[in-house]
Design an enzyme around this catalytic site. Sequence first.
Site, PDB file in Angstrom:
ATOM      1  N   ARG A 169      57.892  38.730  11.801  1.00  0.00           N
ATOM      2  CA  ARG A 169      56.771  37.787  11.954  1.00  0.00           C
ATOM      3  C   ARG A 169      55.518  38.178  11.175  1.00  0.00           C
ATOM      4  O   ARG A 169      54.436  37.646  11.437  1.00  0.00           O
ATOM      5  CB  ARG A 169      56.385  37.616  13.429  1.00  0.00           C
ATOM      6  CG  ARG A 169      57.510  37.100  14.321  1.00  0.00           C
ATOM      7  CD  ARG A 169      57.991  35.733  13.931  1.00  0.00           C
ATOM      8  NE  ARG A 169      58.835  35.123  14.959  1.00  0.00           N
ATOM      9  CZ  ARG A 169      59.801  34.237  14.696  1.00  0.00           C
ATOM     10  NH1 ARG A 169      60.054  33.880  13.443  1.00  0.00           N
ATOM     11  NH2 ARG A 169      60.519  33.719  15.680  1.00  0.00           N
ATOM     12  N   ASP A 189      69.100  38.452  15.386  1.00  0.00           N
ATOM     13  CA  ASP A 189      68.237  37.280  15.209  1.00  0.00           C
ATOM     14  C   ASP A 189      67.053  37.363  16.182  1.00  0.00           C
ATOM     15  O   ASP A 189      66.637  36.358  16.769  1.00  0.00           O
ATOM     16  CB  ASP A 189      69.015  35.973  15.399  1.00  0.00           C
ATOM     17  CG  ASP A 189      68.290  34.770  14.793  1.00  0.00           C
ATOM     18  OD1 ASP A 189      67.188  34.952  14.228  1.00  0.00           O
ATOM     19  OD2 ASP A 189      68.821  33.647  14.887  1.00  0.00           O
TER      20      ASP A 189
END
Length: 472
Positions: free
Chosen positions: A85, A349
């Site tokens: 992120r 993931d």
Amino acid sequence: MISPTSGPALRLACRSLPQERLLLPSVHLFDPAHHVDRIADLLIEGGTIAKMGDGMAVPSGVEILNEFRGCWVFPGFVDMHTHLRTPGQEYKEDVVSASRAAAAGGFVAVVGMANTDPPVDVGPLASWVLDQAAVGSEVLVGQVGAVSHGVQGEHMAELRELCEAGVAALSDDGRPVNNADLLLQALRYLRGTGRPVLLHLEDRSLSATGVMHEGRWSARLGLRGIPTAAETGPLARDLEIVAYAAREEERQTDEGHERSNGGGEGSGRPLVHFQHLSCAESVGLIRAAKGQGLPISCEVTPHHLVLTDEAVQSFDQNLKINPPLRCEEARRALVAALADGTIDCVGTDHAPHAPHEKEVPFADALFGTVGLETAFAVLYGTLVVPGDLSLDRLIDAMSTTPSRVLGMEAPRLEVGAPAHLCVVDLDEEWTVTTADLMGKCRNSAFLGRRVQGRVVLTVVAGARRFSRERKE
Ligand SMILES: [Zn+2]
């Protein structure tokens, strides 16, 4: 530490800590890829595994970690599918917080996806993330570069620059590469670099506004479904492109062009890696393509291996995932394919989202679950303990094989090897709570789940990065 086997240098970075001198007495050393399966003492010194043996004399100045007696030692796990992120979405996660989550899960290396804000589509941005890792990350961090500019699927990203910055792979993950010609050009361009392309399979005209698997449960719950064809359609097409690119490369070799030294069949390395498979039909397509010798590999997530669409009846937004949790038949096909090696490895993931993005009506919530902290315990407890998957295969799929796909030296339990390992209490059963999540976000699909196998210590480059008190 871990070095690439070919092509431009792959860069993996973590903060350096003083190397420790540690002795793990009477632990079960288990590294199936290197035929290690025995109870012995393990000495860590100078950043490496210095000794493995019985009744070792303790050199002075060595700290003896008696509390981990009887635990299992595995080569550290490697996650080739993490969403760090950063840059741009540090309210969800950053390199440091993701690395804490990784270390708590026994991971010694993670690879960050490029679909950030802005996307990592130029070399300096990849270098910037890796520089952050070199300052603050507890585990080795690799970075993926985008295939297309802005992950928009139109124009090629700066692949050369990205490779020179040391990216581990190229991927538009989060989005498919719709443009077949762009994919083909990227595969041509990457020949000889040793860098694979990681593909997120999704026909967006079919997934459209769907929020879960299209089937009995979506109908019952009144939620819009995502058909399996949204995954299998693009997979079938991409396999055709890989076959075409592989034939082209073979022809060029026959014509006397210099053979590339990385990627492709020649080196036994995959050219294309398919991410987070979710359907039984995908397994069939992969099996057939591998039977024809196509240079491909693929992964499955822990959540697709243990959860199904039936769970969505709880309307728990943490179960809203892309690709969606499928039916029980698909889940069983994925487990069988991981067990027999048709599916090569596990990718978490790990996809952190903030409360304001998840604690909204199911249909409006963002897709994704975190997964680094829980991957091993979820899979060990749910699949290995009942006998659906061997421990050998799980360790291979979480450590050795993802390393091979990325072209990095795999962590291993061998004298002289870098000390990248984790220690696990295989007997401890525990229930996943938010207190177990070490990243910035709490959106785990496994909250409340009973799991087995607790990571109690993670060592990267010969230094402790995570340790947990062991329950008696
Ligand atoms: Zn994806």
